[in-house]
Scaffold this motif. Sequence first.
Motif: not given
Lengths: 280, 190
Positions: A46-68
Motif C-alpha cells: 500500500l505504501a509503495s502504491t501510494l507513492d505512485r500518485w505523482r503531482v506536478p511541480n509548481p510553476p516557475p517563480m511561484l515562491a518569488a512571486l508570493a514573497v514579492e
Amino acid sequence: MECDKAYDLLIEREYGHLQESVQDELSSHVERCEPCRIEAASLDELASTLDRWRVPNPPPMLAALAVERSLNLPRHASAAEARAARVFAHLGLGLVAAALSMILVAGSVPRLSIPALSLGLIGAVWAAMYGAAFAQALHRVLRMRTIARTALLGAGLVVLAAPVLSIPSVVDACRQLFAGARGSFGLNMLLFVAGGLYTGIPIFVSAAVCGRALETTSVNRGGGHAGVLFAILIAPAVYIQCAALALGLVATWMAGSLLAAVAGPTAGIWVATRIAARQA
Amino acid sequence: MEADEVLMVRAQAGDREAFGSLATRYETPLFRFFCRMGAETDAAADLFQETILQLYERLDAYDPARLFRAWLYGIAHLVWKDSRRQAARRLERLTRWATLERGLPEEPPAGQDLDAGLDRDLIGVAVRLAISHLSEEHRAVLILRHYQELTYPEIAEALGIPVGTVKSRMHHALRGVKSDLSRKKVLEVG
Ligand SMILES: [Zn+2]
C-alpha cells in the motif's frame, strides 16, 4: 500478541514510532503468524502504491512571486491593527461577561456590604480577567485552549448558580444545623465540605465537558492549570458574596473551595479523557 | 542549511532574504500538498501564495519555541479549509441562479476535475481517486503523514487535535484507501 493489536502496531511501525521491545515482539509475532505476514506485506505494498500518485511541480517563480506580493504589504501597520482589533474584541466580551456576572452575583447577596467604588474596581478587574481568558480560549495550542474553556465554562456555572444558591445562604443553612455551637469542629467540617462541593461540582462538570480534547498524559498539568485559572476567575464572585460573613467561616469555606478547584478539574478531565479513549 | 526556526526568527526581525528562503524551501511541498488535497494546478498556486501572505501577516504571532513546519502546515490547512468554504458558497449561489433561470436544478459540477493533471499512470489515478473518496479530515491526515512526511505530533499541532485522534484518523484513512484499492485489484496482496 493478538492479531488485532499486531495490525495496529504494523501501521505504527510504518508511520509512527515503536519502542525497540515492542518492535521485537511484533517481528516475532509476524514471523509466526501467516495472516499478519500477509497484512504486513499488503501494508508495504500500500505504501509503495501510494507513492505512485505523482503531482506536478509548481510553476516557475511561484515562491518569488508570493514573497514579492507579501513584502509589498504594509505588514506592521496591518498586523498591529489586527492585534488591536482582537484585543478590543476580547475586552468587549470580557466587559459583557463581567457586567452580567456582577449583576447576578451582587444581586444574589442579601446584605451587600461593599461600597459602589470597590464594586466598580472589582468589575474592571473582572472584565480584564474574562477578556484574557476569552483570548486564551482561542489559542492555537490545544491544551491552552481547553484549559481556558474549562475555566470559563466553570466560572459561568458558578455565576449562574449564585442567584439560586448564594454562598451566604449555604453558610446560613450549615449554621442552622449547628445552632448554638458557633465555631464548632462539626460546623467547620460541614463548611469545608460545602465549600468544596460548591466550587468543585461546576468545575468538574465543565472539565468533563471540555476535557475530552486532551491527551490522557496531560490530565494532571491540565487539571492544575484549569483549576488555578478557574479560581482566579471566580475570586471576585466569592469575595462579593463573602464580604459580609465572619472571617473564620470564610477561611474554612475557602480551604475546601481551593482544594476542590484543583481536584475538580483534574477529576473531570480524567473522566473525559477515559471516555474519549474508550470511544476511540 | 539553517533551520526553519532560525530563518523565521530572522524574518521576524525584518530579514527579507530569510523570509524568501523559507518560501522557496516550502514552495514544492506546499504546492503539492494543495494538489493532493484536491486543488487544480492554478488553484494550488493561488493557495500557496495565500499561505505565504498569511505567514507574512502572522510573522509576529509565531513563537520560535514551536516547530515551524507544524505552524506553516497549520496555516496552509486553514487556507485550504477557507477555500473549500468559499467554493461551497459559490456553488450554492450558482445552483440557485440556475434553478431560478431554468426552473430546473442544475447538476452540480464535480468538486475536482478528476482528469486534470499529467497523471497518465493508471495506478496513480486509482490512488488519487481512492484518496479523494476519503472525508476531508481523514484525507488531510493521510496526506500530511504519508506525502508531506510530518510526524504525528506535528500533525496534531498543525490541525489542533490530539495525537490520539491523528492516529485513529490515519488508521481509518489507510483502511479506507486499502479496501478501495483492493476492490479495484490495484493491490495484489491481501
Ligand atoms: Zn497475527
